[in-house]
Write a protein that holds these residues in place. Structure first.
Motif, PDB file in Angstrom:
ATOM      1  N   CYS A  57      48.853  49.007  46.113  1.00  0.00           N
ATOM      2  CA  CYS A  57      49.017  47.778  45.328  1.00  0.00           C
ATOM      3  C   CYS A  57      47.956  47.744  44.233  1.00  0.00           C
ATOM      4  CB  CYS A  57      48.878  46.545  46.214  1.00  0.00           C
ATOM      5  SG  CYS A  57      50.040  46.483  47.598  1.00  0.00           S
ATOM      6  N   VAL A  58      48.368  47.374  43.030  1.00  0.00           N
ATOM      7  CA  VAL A  58      47.454  47.355  41.884  1.00  0.00           C
ATOM      8  C   VAL A  58      47.556  46.014  41.165  1.00  0.00           C
ATOM      9  CG1 VAL A  58      46.663  48.572  39.825  1.00  0.00           C
ATOM     10  CG2 VAL A  58      47.962  49.810  41.576  1.00  0.00           C
ATOM     11  N   LEU A  59      46.412  45.391  40.932  1.00  0.00           N
ATOM     12  CA  LEU A  59      46.364  44.184  40.103  1.00  0.00           C
ATOM     13  C   LEU A  59      46.000  44.604  38.681  1.00  0.00           C
ATOM     14  CD1 LEU A  59      46.454  41.083  39.849  1.00  0.00           C
ATOM     15  CD2 LEU A  59      43.997  41.068  40.341  1.00  0.00           C
ATOM     16  N   PRO A  60      46.954  44.590  37.758  1.00  0.00           N
ATOM     17  CA  PRO A  60      46.651  44.962  36.375  1.00  0.00           C
ATOM     18  C   PRO A  60      45.771  43.890  35.719  1.00  0.00           C
ATOM     19  CG  PRO A  60      49.013  45.138  36.851  1.00  0.00           C
ATOM     20  CD  PRO A  60      48.391  44.342  37.956  1.00  0.00           C
ATOM     21  N   TYR A  61      44.683  44.335  35.110  1.00  0.00           N
ATOM     22  CA  TYR A  61      43.728  43.381  34.527  1.00  0.00           C
ATOM     23  C   TYR A  61      43.286  43.848  33.151  1.00  0.00           C
ATOM     24  CZ  TYR A  61      39.506  40.469  34.049  1.00  0.00           C
ATOM     25  OH  TYR A  61      38.543  39.578  33.606  1.00  0.00           O
ATOM     26  N   ASP A  62      43.376  42.941  32.195  1.00  0.00           N
ATOM     27  CA  ASP A  62      42.873  43.165  30.842  1.00  0.00           C
ATOM     28  C   ASP A  62      41.571  42.384  30.707  1.00  0.00           C
ATOM     29  OD1 ASP A  62      42.319  43.123  28.093  1.00  0.00           O
ATOM     30  OD2 ASP A  62      44.447  43.187  27.559  1.00  0.00           O
ATOM     31  N   ALA A  63      40.447  43.090  30.795  1.00  0.00           N
ATOM     32  CA  ALA A  63      39.147  42.424  30.785  1.00  0.00           C
ATOM     33  C   ALA A  63      38.814  41.811  29.428  1.00  0.00           C
ATOM     34  CB  ALA A  63      38.054  43.419  31.195  1.00  0.00           C
ATOM     35  N   LYS A  64      39.338  42.378  28.362  1.00  0.00           N
ATOM     36  CA  LYS A  64      39.050  41.835  27.029  1.00  0.00           C
ATOM     37  C   LYS A  64      39.699  40.468  26.852  1.00  0.00           C
ATOM     38  CE  LYS A  64      38.637  46.371  24.798  1.00  0.00           C
ATOM     39  NZ  LYS A  64      39.202  47.273  23.759  1.00  0.00           N
ATOM     40  N   ALA A 119      42.088  53.103  33.843  1.00  0.00           N
ATOM     41  CA  ALA A 119      41.115  53.278  34.924  1.00  0.00           C
ATOM     42  C   ALA A 119      41.602  52.497  36.138  1.00  0.00           C
ATOM     43  CB  ALA A 119      39.724  52.793  34.501  1.00  0.00           C
ATOM     44  N   LEU A 120      41.197  52.967  37.312  1.00  0.00           N
ATOM     45  CA  LEU A 120      41.509  52.277  38.567  1.00  0.00           C
ATOM     46  C   LEU A 120      40.209  52.000  39.311  1.00  0.00           C
ATOM     47  CD1 LEU A 120      44.544  54.386  39.848  1.00  0.00           C
ATOM     48  CD2 LEU A 120      44.641  52.042  38.942  1.00  0.00           C
ATOM     49  N   TRP A 121      40.051  50.782  39.797  1.00  0.00           N
ATOM     50  CA  TRP A 121      38.864  50.379  40.547  1.00  0.00           C
ATOM     51  C   TRP A 121      39.297  50.101  41.982  1.00  0.00           C
ATOM     52  CZ3 TRP A 121      34.098  48.493  37.929  1.00  0.00           C
ATOM     53  CH2 TRP A 121      33.093  48.132  38.848  1.00  0.00           C
ATOM     54  N   PRO A 122      38.861  50.918  42.930  1.00  0.00           N
ATOM     55  CA  PRO A 122      39.242  50.670  44.329  1.00  0.00           C
ATOM     56  C   PRO A 122      38.665  49.338  44.821  1.00  0.00           C
ATOM     57  CG  PRO A 122      38.343  52.888  44.040  1.00  0.00           C
ATOM     58  CD  PRO A 122      38.029  52.118  42.795  1.00  0.00           C
ATOM     59  N   TRP A 192      39.190  38.797  45.145  1.00  0.00           N
ATOM     60  CA  TRP A 192      38.169  39.831  44.911  1.00  0.00           C
ATOM     61  C   TRP A 192      37.740  39.817  43.440  1.00  0.00           C
ATOM     62  CZ3 TRP A 192      37.685  43.965  41.662  1.00  0.00           C
ATOM     63  CH2 TRP A 192      36.670  44.879  41.941  1.00  0.00           C
ATOM     64  N   LEU A 193      38.720  39.707  42.544  1.00  0.00           N
ATOM     65  CA  LEU A 193      38.388  39.669  41.118  1.00  0.00           C
ATOM     66  C   LEU A 193      37.540  38.446  40.787  1.00  0.00           C
ATOM     67  CD1 LEU A 193      38.631  40.895  38.330  1.00  0.00           C
ATOM     68  CD2 LEU A 193      40.869  39.773  38.077  1.00  0.00           C
ATOM     69  N   ALA A 194      37.818  37.336  41.442  1.00  0.00           N
ATOM     70  CA  ALA A 194      37.005  36.135  41.212  1.00  0.00           C
ATOM     71  C   ALA A 194      35.542  36.385  41.560  1.00  0.00           C
ATOM     72  CB  ALA A 194      37.554  34.969  42.041  1.00  0.00           C
ATOM     73  N   LEU A 195      35.306  37.162  42.611  1.00  0.00           N
ATOM     74  CA  LEU A 195      33.934  37.454  43.039  1.00  0.00           C
ATOM     75  C   LEU A 195      33.253  38.505  42.170  1.00  0.00           C
ATOM     76  CD1 LEU A 195      34.485  37.602  46.920  1.00  0.00           C
ATOM     77  CD2 LEU A 195      33.366  35.770  45.629  1.00  0.00           C
ATOM     78  N   ASN A 196      34.046  39.391  41.551  1.00  0.00           N
ATOM     79  CA  ASN A 196      33.479  40.533  40.825  1.00  0.00           C
ATOM     80  C   ASN A 196      33.813  40.534  39.333  1.00  0.00           C
ATOM     81  OD1 ASN A 196      32.431  42.446  43.165  1.00  0.00           O
ATOM     82  ND2 ASN A 196      34.408  41.640  43.827  1.00  0.00           N
ATOM     83  N   ARG A 197      34.332  39.419  38.849  1.00  0.00           N
ATOM     84  CA  ARG A 197      34.845  39.351  37.482  1.00  0.00           C
ATOM     85  C   ARG A 197      33.785  39.622  36.425  1.00  0.00           C
ATOM     86  NH1 ARG A 197      36.603  33.948  35.994  1.00  0.00           N
ATOM     87  NH2 ARG A 197      37.468  33.878  33.889  1.00  0.00           N
ATOM     88  N   ALA A 198      32.607  39.080  36.602  1.00  0.00           N
ATOM     89  CA  ALA A 198      31.554  39.254  35.599  1.00  0.00           C
ATOM     90  C   ALA A 198      31.193  40.737  35.445  1.00  0.00           C
ATOM     91  CB  ALA A 198      30.317  38.448  35.984  1.00  0.00           C
ATOM     92  N   GLU A 199      31.087  41.427  36.582  1.00  0.00           N
ATOM     93  CA  GLU A 199      30.764  42.861  36.529  1.00  0.00           C
ATOM     94  C   GLU A 199      31.900  43.652  35.890  1.00  0.00           C
ATOM     95  OE1 GLU A 199      29.678  46.606  39.533  1.00  0.00           O
ATOM     96  OE2 GLU A 199      30.221  44.646  40.350  1.00  0.00           O
ATOM     97  N   ILE A 200      33.136  43.347  36.246  1.00  0.00           N
ATOM     98  CA  ILE A 200      34.278  44.077  35.687  1.00  0.00           C
ATOM     99  C   ILE A 200      34.379  43.831  34.188  1.00  0.00           C
ATOM    100  CG2 ILE A 200      36.776  44.322  35.722  1.00  0.00           C
ATOM    101  CD1 ILE A 200      35.442  45.383  38.228  1.00  0.00           C
TER     102      ILE A 200
END
Length: 205
Positions: A57-64, A119-122, A192-200
């Motif tokens: 399963c992959v959550l596609p994320y556009d950080a920009k 890129a993929l982030w486990p 998980w993204l909510a917890l790690n969003r700033a780093e990503i």
């Protein structure tokens, strides 16, 4: 108070295993016994096991743009238990060939949403329902460009009818809070993204 120093049992014995049904999925009936916490082996027990391929399963994320790409599709397991069997989910597929989870992630991104992951982030790996299924899930965050994503996709030969849409991260998080997203992998990934969003965002934007 629990004693964390006590050892966890490690022994089990499968006495008999019969395949009751085999189609795209498989149902086995096992007779087994296992070691008890208090020591010794327990009695014989019977368990049905839903045998299926491991999933990616992959959550596609556009950080920009701070956006995620989500999909909607019909899920037969939801019928009769939820008002609407069209679930909001993320890109996903089964490992049904000799391929690595990352290969499945890239393949499903293109098939289900016409997305390319640079890129993929486990995120994590987990068993979603170990009481009755041997499915194992590989969960990723996929770096993508969300601009222009959308439409209806999927493989015709697999009867896929998948609608793709772009969500702001805040809207996706609110959908988790409101109970509009009820798919486990999607909930885990968004939280998980909510917890790690700033780093990503620092690394990917």
């Amino acid at each position: 108070m629990t004693d964390s120093n006590k050892s966890t049992p490690t022994k089990h014995e499968i006495i008999r295993r019969d395949t009751c049904f085999k189609g795209f999925y498989q149902l086995d009936r096992l007779t087994l016994r296992h070691e008890l916490f208090d020591g010794g082996m327990g009695p014989e027990i019977n368990r049905e096991l839903f045998v299926r391929h491991d999933a990616v399963c992959v959550l596609p994320y556009d950080a920009k743009r701070d956006e995620v790409v989500l999909i909607e599709q019909f899920r037969v397991g939801v019928v009769g238990k939820h008002p609407n069997p069209w679930l909001i989910e993320m890109v996903a597929g089964l490992i049904d060939k000799e391929e690595q989870p990352e290969e499945v992630a890239h393949r499903e991104g293109e098939e289900e949403a016409e997305l390319v992951f640079s890129a993929l982030w486990p995120i994590t790996k987990y068993f979603p329902s170990p009481g009755g299924s041997n499915e194992f899930v590989h969960l990723y965050l996929g770096k993508c460009e969300s601009e222009g994503a959308g439409g209806v996709h999927g493989l015709e030969e697999e009867a896929e009818d998948i609608r793709v849409s772009v969500w702001s991260f805040d809207d996706a998080m609110q959908a988790v809070k409101d109970g509009r997203i009820v798919n486990a992998a999607t909930i885990i990934a968004i939280q998980w993204l909510a917890l790690n969003r700033a780093e990503i965002m620092g690394l990917w934007s």
